[in-house]
Design an enzyme around this catalytic site. Structure first.
Site, PDB file in Angstrom:
ATOM      1  N   ASP A  33       0.854  -1.190   0.000  1.00  0.00           N
ATOM      2  CA  ASP A  33       0.000   0.000   0.000  1.00  0.00           C
ATOM      3  C   ASP A  33       0.891   1.242   0.000  1.00  0.00           C
ATOM      4  O   ASP A  33       2.052   1.190   0.420  1.00  0.00           O
ATOM      5  CB  ASP A  33      -0.906   0.015   1.232  1.00  0.00           C
ATOM      6  CG  ASP A  33      -2.188   0.797   1.002  1.00  0.00           C
ATOM      7  OD1 ASP A  33      -3.254   0.175   0.846  1.00  0.00           O
ATOM      8  OD2 ASP A  33      -2.134   2.058   0.958  1.00  0.00           O
ATOM      9  N   GLY A  82     -13.002   6.740  -2.562  1.00  0.00           N
ATOM     10  CA  GLY A  82     -13.635   7.395  -1.431  1.00  0.00           C
ATOM     11  C   GLY A  82     -15.135   7.243  -1.502  1.00  0.00           C
ATOM     12  O   GLY A  82     -15.640   6.530  -2.369  1.00  0.00           O
ATOM     13  N   CYS A 126     -20.365   1.050  -9.624  1.00  0.00           N
ATOM     14  CA  CYS A 126     -20.429   2.391 -10.230  1.00  0.00           C
ATOM     15  C   CYS A 126     -20.275   2.356 -11.750  1.00  0.00           C
ATOM     16  O   CYS A 126     -20.366   3.390 -12.397  1.00  0.00           O
ATOM     17  CB  CYS A 126     -19.375   3.308  -9.622  1.00  0.00           C
ATOM     18  SG  CYS A 126     -19.741   3.725  -7.922  1.00  0.00           S
ATOM     19  N   TYR A 155     -15.017   7.837 -11.811  1.00  0.00           N
ATOM     20  CA  TYR A 155     -14.564   6.636 -11.081  1.00  0.00           C
ATOM     21  C   TYR A 155     -15.125   5.382 -11.777  1.00  0.00           C
ATOM     22  O   TYR A 155     -14.396   4.401 -11.994  1.00  0.00           O
ATOM     23  CB  TYR A 155     -15.058   6.750  -9.643  1.00  0.00           C
ATOM     24  CG  TYR A 155     -14.948   5.493  -8.810  1.00  0.00           C
ATOM     25  CD1 TYR A 155     -13.726   5.044  -8.330  1.00  0.00           C
ATOM     26  CD2 TYR A 155     -16.096   4.758  -8.473  1.00  0.00           C
ATOM     27  CE1 TYR A 155     -13.636   3.898  -7.544  1.00  0.00           C
ATOM     28  CE2 TYR A 155     -16.008   3.619  -7.685  1.00  0.00           C
ATOM     29  CZ  TYR A 155     -14.777   3.191  -7.228  1.00  0.00           C
ATOM     30  OH  TYR A 155     -14.696   2.060  -6.456  1.00  0.00           O
ATOM     31  N   LYS A 159     -13.142   2.285 -13.814  1.00  0.00           N
ATOM     32  CA  LYS A 159     -13.348   0.880 -13.452  1.00  0.00           C
ATOM     33  C   LYS A 159     -13.743   0.079 -14.706  1.00  0.00           C
ATOM     34  O   LYS A 159     -13.289  -1.051 -14.887  1.00  0.00           O
ATOM     35  CB  LYS A 159     -14.441   0.747 -12.392  1.00  0.00           C
ATOM     36  CG  LYS A 159     -14.027   1.212 -11.006  1.00  0.00           C
ATOM     37  CD  LYS A 159     -13.051   0.240 -10.369  1.00  0.00           C
ATOM     38  CE  LYS A 159     -12.742   0.555  -8.922  1.00  0.00           C
ATOM     39  NZ  LYS A 159     -11.588  -0.165  -8.419  1.00  0.00           N
ATOM     40  N   GLU A 197     -15.165   8.271   3.775  1.00  0.00           N
ATOM     41  CA  GLU A 197     -15.948   7.159   4.315  1.00  0.00           C
ATOM     42  C   GLU A 197     -17.222   6.932   3.498  1.00  0.00           C
ATOM     43  O   GLU A 197     -17.740   7.839   2.879  1.00  0.00           O
ATOM     44  CB  GLU A 197     -16.292   7.397   5.791  1.00  0.00           C
ATOM     45  CG  GLU A 197     -17.251   8.535   6.070  1.00  0.00           C
ATOM     46  CD  GLU A 197     -16.572   9.893   6.066  1.00  0.00           C
ATOM     47  OE1 GLU A 197     -15.406   9.999   5.645  1.00  0.00           O
ATOM     48  OE2 GLU A 197     -17.231  10.868   6.461  1.00  0.00           O
ATOM     49  N   LYS A 198     -17.730   5.690   3.557  1.00  0.00           N
ATOM     50  CA  LYS A 198     -18.963   5.333   2.835  1.00  0.00           C
ATOM     51  C   LYS A 198     -20.174   5.539   3.737  1.00  0.00           C
ATOM     52  O   LYS A 198     -20.046   5.745   4.931  1.00  0.00           O
ATOM     53  CB  LYS A 198     -18.920   3.875   2.409  1.00  0.00           C
ATOM     54  CG  LYS A 198     -17.693   3.477   1.690  1.00  0.00           C
ATOM     55  CD  LYS A 198     -17.770   3.975   0.258  1.00  0.00           C
ATOM     56  CE  LYS A 198     -16.502   3.646  -0.473  1.00  0.00           C
ATOM     57  NZ  LYS A 198     -15.990   2.350  -0.114  1.00  0.00           N
ATOM     58  N   LYS A 206     -22.268   9.456  12.622  1.00  0.00           N
ATOM     59  CA  LYS A 206     -23.206  10.540  12.948  1.00  0.00           C
ATOM     60  C   LYS A 206     -24.094  10.153  14.124  1.00  0.00           C
ATOM     61  O   LYS A 206     -24.347  10.962  15.019  1.00  0.00           O
ATOM     62  CB  LYS A 206     -24.093  10.840  11.726  1.00  0.00           C
ATOM     63  CG  LYS A 206     -23.372  11.546  10.588  1.00  0.00           C
ATOM     64  CD  LYS A 206     -24.331  11.754   9.420  1.00  0.00           C
ATOM     65  CE  LYS A 206     -23.637  12.213   8.164  1.00  0.00           C
ATOM     66  NZ  LYS A 206     -24.570  12.378   7.039  1.00  0.00           N
ATOM     67  N   ARG A 288     -29.886   1.520  -6.236  1.00  0.00           N
ATOM     68  CA  ARG A 288     -28.838   0.578  -6.670  1.00  0.00           C
ATOM     69  C   ARG A 288     -28.847  -0.625  -5.738  1.00  0.00           C
ATOM     70  O   ARG A 288     -28.869  -0.462  -4.519  1.00  0.00           O
ATOM     71  CB  ARG A 288     -27.461   1.239  -6.653  1.00  0.00           C
ATOM     72  CG  ARG A 288     -26.330   0.248  -6.924  1.00  0.00           C
ATOM     73  CD  ARG A 288     -24.997   0.929  -7.049  1.00  0.00           C
ATOM     74  NE  ARG A 288     -24.906   1.700  -8.275  1.00  0.00           N
ATOM     75  CZ  ARG A 288     -24.066   2.719  -8.449  1.00  0.00           C
ATOM     76  NH1 ARG A 288     -23.270   3.098  -7.468  1.00  0.00           N
ATOM     77  NH2 ARG A 288     -24.036   3.364  -9.598  1.00  0.00           N
TER      78      ARG A 288
HETATM   79  P1  NAD Z   1      -9.593   1.720   0.428  1.00  0.00           P
HETATM   80  O1  NAD Z   1      -9.454   3.123  -0.017  1.00  0.00           O
HETATM   81  O2  NAD Z   1      -9.715   1.446   1.888  1.00  0.00           O
HETATM   82  O3  NAD Z   1      -8.413   0.825  -0.140  1.00  0.00           O
HETATM   83  C1  NAD Z   1      -7.689   1.161  -1.290  1.00  0.00           C
HETATM   84  C2  NAD Z   1      -6.225   1.190  -0.897  1.00  0.00           C
HETATM   85  O4  NAD Z   1      -5.458   1.487  -2.065  1.00  0.00           O
HETATM   86  C3  NAD Z   1      -5.914   2.289   0.139  1.00  0.00           C
HETATM   87  O5  NAD Z   1      -5.340   1.737   1.306  1.00  0.00           O
HETATM   88  C4  NAD Z   1      -4.932   3.187  -0.581  1.00  0.00           C
HETATM   89  O6  NAD Z   1      -3.925   3.734   0.258  1.00  0.00           O
HETATM   90  C5  NAD Z   1      -4.347   2.239  -1.620  1.00  0.00           C
HETATM   91  N1  NAD Z   1      -3.744   2.991  -2.719  1.00  0.00           N
HETATM   92  C6  NAD Z   1      -4.266   4.052  -3.373  1.00  0.00           C
HETATM   93  N2  NAD Z   1      -3.382   4.517  -4.264  1.00  0.00           N
HETATM   94  C7  NAD Z   1      -2.289   3.730  -4.168  1.00  0.00           C
HETATM   95  C8  NAD Z   1      -1.031   3.733  -4.818  1.00  0.00           C
HETATM   96  N3  NAD Z   1      -0.736   4.641  -5.762  1.00  0.00           N
HETATM   97  N4  NAD Z   1      -0.115   2.787  -4.481  1.00  0.00           N
HETATM   98  C9  NAD Z   1      -0.396   1.877  -3.512  1.00  0.00           C
HETATM   99  N5  NAD Z   1      -1.568   1.840  -2.848  1.00  0.00           N
HETATM  100  C10 NAD Z   1      -2.507   2.763  -3.175  1.00  0.00           C
HETATM  101  O7  NAD Z   1     -10.876   1.149  -0.372  1.00  0.00           O
HETATM  102  P2  NAD Z   1     -11.690  -0.206  -0.200  1.00  0.00           P
HETATM  103  O8  NAD Z   1     -13.057   0.177   0.204  1.00  0.00           O
HETATM  104  O9  NAD Z   1     -10.930  -1.182   0.584  1.00  0.00           O
HETATM  105  O10 NAD Z   1     -11.764  -0.677  -1.723  1.00  0.00           O
HETATM  106  C11 NAD Z   1     -10.877  -1.629  -2.276  1.00  0.00           C
HETATM  107  C12 NAD Z   1     -11.155  -1.756  -3.764  1.00  0.00           C
HETATM  108  O11 NAD Z   1     -12.511  -2.145  -3.989  1.00  0.00           O
HETATM  109  C13 NAD Z   1     -10.939  -0.461  -4.536  1.00  0.00           C
HETATM  110  O12 NAD Z   1     -10.368  -0.754  -5.790  1.00  0.00           O
HETATM  111  C14 NAD Z   1     -12.338   0.057  -4.718  1.00  0.00           C
HETATM  112  O13 NAD Z   1     -12.450   0.883  -5.847  1.00  0.00           O
HETATM  113  C15 NAD Z   1     -13.135  -1.217  -4.866  1.00  0.00           C
HETATM  114  N6  NAD Z   1     -14.529  -1.046  -4.478  1.00  0.00           N
HETATM  115  C16 NAD Z   1     -14.843  -0.847  -3.167  1.00  0.00           C
HETATM  116  C17 NAD Z   1     -16.185  -0.701  -2.825  1.00  0.00           C
HETATM  117  C18 NAD Z   1     -16.591  -0.490  -1.398  1.00  0.00           C
HETATM  118  O14 NAD Z   1     -17.786  -0.403  -1.142  1.00  0.00           O
HETATM  119  N7  NAD Z   1     -15.696  -0.419  -0.435  1.00  0.00           N
HETATM  120  C19 NAD Z   1     -17.180  -0.740  -3.803  1.00  0.00           C
HETATM  121  C20 NAD Z   1     -16.803  -0.926  -5.121  1.00  0.00           C
HETATM  122  C21 NAD Z   1     -15.486  -1.105  -5.454  1.00  0.00           C
END
Ligand code: NAD
Length: 324
Positions: A33, A82, A126, A155, A159, A197-198, A206, A288
């Protein structure tokens, strides 16, 4: 011999849970990370080796693949990511697209050249067209409905581009990819403040902080479903452990609720009732939910943790964080 797994984005929310589960299952786990340390875990809890690297940088990425004797499984979850306040205001569009696309381009170039088994890619709900998600009671997110493409955010466009990139590398370079589309994953050990946060985490925060009223963006009648993170991890692992089906496939919950209902569930978890004040803010599409028919057909499995139970567990964790 022990299997080796690489979790990219392992310092994040889902990546941390996934790395921990793989470690608990006996894998030798490397997590990578851009963060110095996983945000909500001690690194030894989730992996054997934690590497801080910027995966946009090809040389840093290559060094990870060259460090060990290869990986049986790679999980690509790193993204510039995010909640609605980060992804849907337009203010971060260029960074979101540029940063995540670079990570995925690097990942596939290296997967094609180096010794890797399967590569999982985390796409997103998305990508689905906005026009199929205007009726809060009847959104359509079946996998095939993604074309003609019309995601409602940059975003989502990134994807979708990257999904196609993973499938193209499978076709042209025989990289064994698995593409999953996550739908609103939530749970403990995730971002719960600061703007990234989501919805479920924001709601719990909240409710924990309020003594009379909470604010909700829009009229709260927009609908969503939310997948508890343990179910998400289980779904990813089952998908990776079968050999025939590449996806794309939805990884989500079919338990659809309005945002007002979600607020009530968070209040129940806290054991108190608060007033809801509706204010202006980004709300995304009106409805959704995941359509899990394809996942059920291919993997013969469905999520197990109800929204009530998942929010109760999440609330407990966020309330404890807020008290620190
Ligand atoms: P998150 O933001 O907690 O995790 C993503 C991680 O990627 C972060 O820790 C961030 O520091 C790391 N990162 C970003 N840029 C980087 C870089 N240049 N080099 C190395 N690390 C890097 O998000 P998450 O909720 O754990 O999501 C994980 C994956 O699932 C993501 O690809 C996200 O788009 C996808 N996703 C998540 C959700 C959800 O509801 N959480 C929904 C749809 C898709």
């Amino acid at each position: 011999m022990d299997k080796r797994a690489l979790v990219l984005g392992g310092g994040g929310f889902i990546g941390g849970h996934l790395a921990k589960r793989l470690k608990d299952d006996g894998y030798i786990v490397t997590a990578v990370d851009i963060k110095e340390q996983p945000e909500f875990w001690e690194s030894h809890e989730i992996c054997h080796s934690y590497i801080t690297a910027d995966l946009r940088d090809y040389a840093s990425f290559r060094a990870i693949f060259e460090k060990d004797e290869g990986f049986d499984e790679v999980y690509q979850l790193a993204a510039d990511m995010g909640g609605a306040g980060y992804l849907f205001t337009g203010e971060n569009d260029a960074n979101v697209m540029h940063n995540s696309a670079l990570i995925n381009l690097n990942c596939l170039e290296l997967a094609a050249k180096k010794n890797v088994g399967k590569v999982f890619y985390s796409s997103s709900a998305c990508i689905y067209p906005e026009h199929n998600q205007m009726d809060p009671k009847n959104p359509n997110c079946v996998e095939s409905s993604v074309y003609p493409a019309a995601p409602d955010s940059e975003y989502g466009w990134e994807k979708l581009f990257s999904e196609r990139l993973y499938l193209a590398f499978n076709k042209n370079y025989s990289v064994a990819v698995r593409v999953g589309r996550f739908h609103n994953v939530y749970g403990p050990h995730g971002t719960w403040e600061g703007g990234k946060e989501k919805v479920p985490a924001a709601m719990c925060r909240k409710v924990a902080a309020s003594d009379g009223e909470i604010e909700i963006w829009g009229d709260g009648e927009q609908t969503r479903s939310f997948l508890f993170v343990d179910d998400c991890v289980e779904a990813v692992i089952r998908f990776m452990r079968q050999d025939d089906f590449l996806g794309p496939v939805n990884i989500g919950s079919e338990e659809m609720v309005s945002i007002n209902e979600l607020a009530r569930i968070a209040m129940d978890a806290a054991g108190r009732q608060l007033k809801i004040k509706h204010i202006e803010g980004p709300i995304g599409v009106l409805g959704r939910t995941s359509d899990n028919a394809l996942y059920r057909e291919k993997m013969d499995w469905s999520p197990k943790i109800s929204l009530n139970e998942g929010v109760a567990r999440t609330y407990k964790w966020i309330e404890a964080q807020a008290r620190k």
